[in-house]
Design an enzyme around this catalytic site. Sequence first.
Site, short mmCIF file in Angstrom:
data_model
loop_
_atom_site.label_atom_id
_atom_site.label_comp_id
_atom_site.label_asym_id
_atom_site.label_seq_id
_atom_site.Cartn_x
_atom_site.Cartn_y
_atom_site.Cartn_z
N ARG A 72 -0.06 -20.07 -20.11
CA ARG A 72 -0.02 -21.53 -20.12
C ARG A 72 -0.16 -22.08 -18.70
NH1 ARG A 72 -0.92 -23.74 -25.18
NH2 ARG A 72 0.76 -23.36 -26.63
N THR A 125 -8.25 -23.39 -32.05
CA THR A 125 -6.89 -23.82 -32.32
C THR A 125 -6.62 -23.78 -33.81
OG1 THR A 125 -5.29 -25.63 -32.23
CG2 THR A 125 -7.59 -26.27 -32.25
N ILE A 126 -5.41 -23.34 -34.16
CA ILE A 126 -5.05 -23.40 -35.58
C ILE A 126 -4.85 -24.85 -36.02
CG2 ILE A 126 -3.96 -21.13 -35.61
CD1 ILE A 126 -1.20 -22.65 -35.64
N ASP A 127 -4.65 -25.77 -35.05
CA ASP A 127 -4.33 -27.16 -35.40
C ASP A 127 -5.53 -27.92 -35.99
OD1 ASP A 127 -1.96 -26.46 -34.22
OD2 ASP A 127 -2.30 -27.59 -32.37
N GLN A 271 2.14 -18.43 -38.13
CA GLN A 271 0.87 -19.10 -38.46
C GLN A 271 -0.24 -18.73 -37.49
OE1 GLN A 271 2.04 -23.49 -39.61
NE2 GLN A 271 3.71 -22.49 -38.54
O1 F6P Z 1 -1.66 -25.76 -30.52
C1 F6P Z 1 -1.29 -24.64 -31.26
C2 F6P Z 1 0.21 -24.61 -31.46
O2 F6P Z 1 0.51 -23.46 -32.24
C3 F6P Z 1 0.82 -25.87 -32.07
O3 F6P Z 1 0.60 -25.97 -33.45
C4 F6P Z 1 2.25 -25.71 -31.67
O4 F6P Z 1 2.93 -26.96 -31.63
C5 F6P Z 1 2.13 -25.11 -30.29
O5 F6P Z 1 0.87 -24.48 -30.21
C6 F6P Z 1 3.21 -24.12 -29.96
O6 F6P Z 1 2.99 -23.69 -28.67
P1 F6P Z 1 3.78 -22.47 -27.99
O7 F6P Z 1 3.27 -21.21 -28.56
O8 F6P Z 1 3.49 -22.61 -26.54
O9 F6P Z 1 5.24 -22.69 -28.32
#
Ligand code: F6P
Length: 348
Positions: A72, A125-127, A271
């Site tokens: 990140r 992205t899964i979103d 997910q």
């Molecule tokens: O953007 C993908 C995602 O899985 C979102 O659905 C979720 O809110 C976020 O990333 C979680 O991020 P991390 O893995 O940094 O906690």
Amino acid sequence: MPTVGLVTAGGDCPGTNAAIRGVVARLVTEGWEVVGVEKGWKGLMEGMTRPLTRDSVRGILGRGGTILGSSRLDPYVHGQGYESIRPTIESRGIDALVVIGGDGSLRTAARLEEEGIRVVGIPKTIDNDIGGTDVTFGFHTAVQVVTDAIDRLTTTAESHDRIMVVETMGRTAGWIAAYSGIAGGAEAILVPEVPYDLDEIASRITARHDAGRTYSLVVVAEGIPTEHGYVTTGVDSFGFERLGGAGEVVARELESRTGYEARVVTLGHLQRGGTPTAFDRVLATRLGLHAAELTLAGKSGVMVAVRGTELTDVGIIEACSHPRPLEPDVFRDAAWFFAQPGPPMSTL
Ligand code: F6P
């Protein structure tokens, strides 16, 4: 021969390895070199790279995660922008980048492009919330994971006269919740894009149990606003709020309104993990090959995209400036699921 740096940045997503394979296979066929950047932007900032050949991408098509790793870290947030990656770009002789990322990583790619490096993006992205494309790989896999969970939860819930609340990921977009809720036959689906009414949902559940049903399934997207605002669990490395906990809030409200015990299942990173569905493998492979094709043609500042069954490309900035919300057609056609006034289920 030109050299391409391949970066996977941001959260991992099923199908990423299939996209990597597509990019590498196509470029090496033309005699181009591919340098795999490890751990996302961090690797580009710290010089962590390895050569990628046709052999190094064998056997990865169905593997979840990313063989290159991710992070990140971001050159503009945690470094000095292009200057932070310049040493790696120059020492490895990188002429262009292919960046596989979500909207944040692709915006970073676009900024680097403005500073002079050629970039082609691949949305992941899964979103499913990236603009300019009908769908992103990873989304169908996430929906399948949630749908399988709903199917399992249904049988345990019906044995106990319970309300089961399933919380899904998706940030501010309701795509995963909507699709899995419809596929799993949820009693109600709560997404950020559609106002919801807990009294309406509670009376629907009460009527259903009065009529002899012994369970109710409610799907809640993590990004819904509640009466306490968005429910969060802290902030990430960019200072953005980390969403999570909305399901618990909804469960407590429904329990007190209906008198039925409400339990919550938060599927979280399940997910994002595991093997991609066949659909996502095909989509990611096609997008990877197309990104390589655009790179070979000298294109830059663009992201590969799907429109209908066709592949195309769009400007990264145009695609990634705003998250793409759940399309109104989905909740209009299935309004009943969203506890909205709408056609009775028999007409759906
Ligand atoms: O953007 C993908 C995602 O899985 C979102 O659905 C979720 O809110 C976020 O990333 C979680 O991020 P991390 O893995 O940094 O906690």
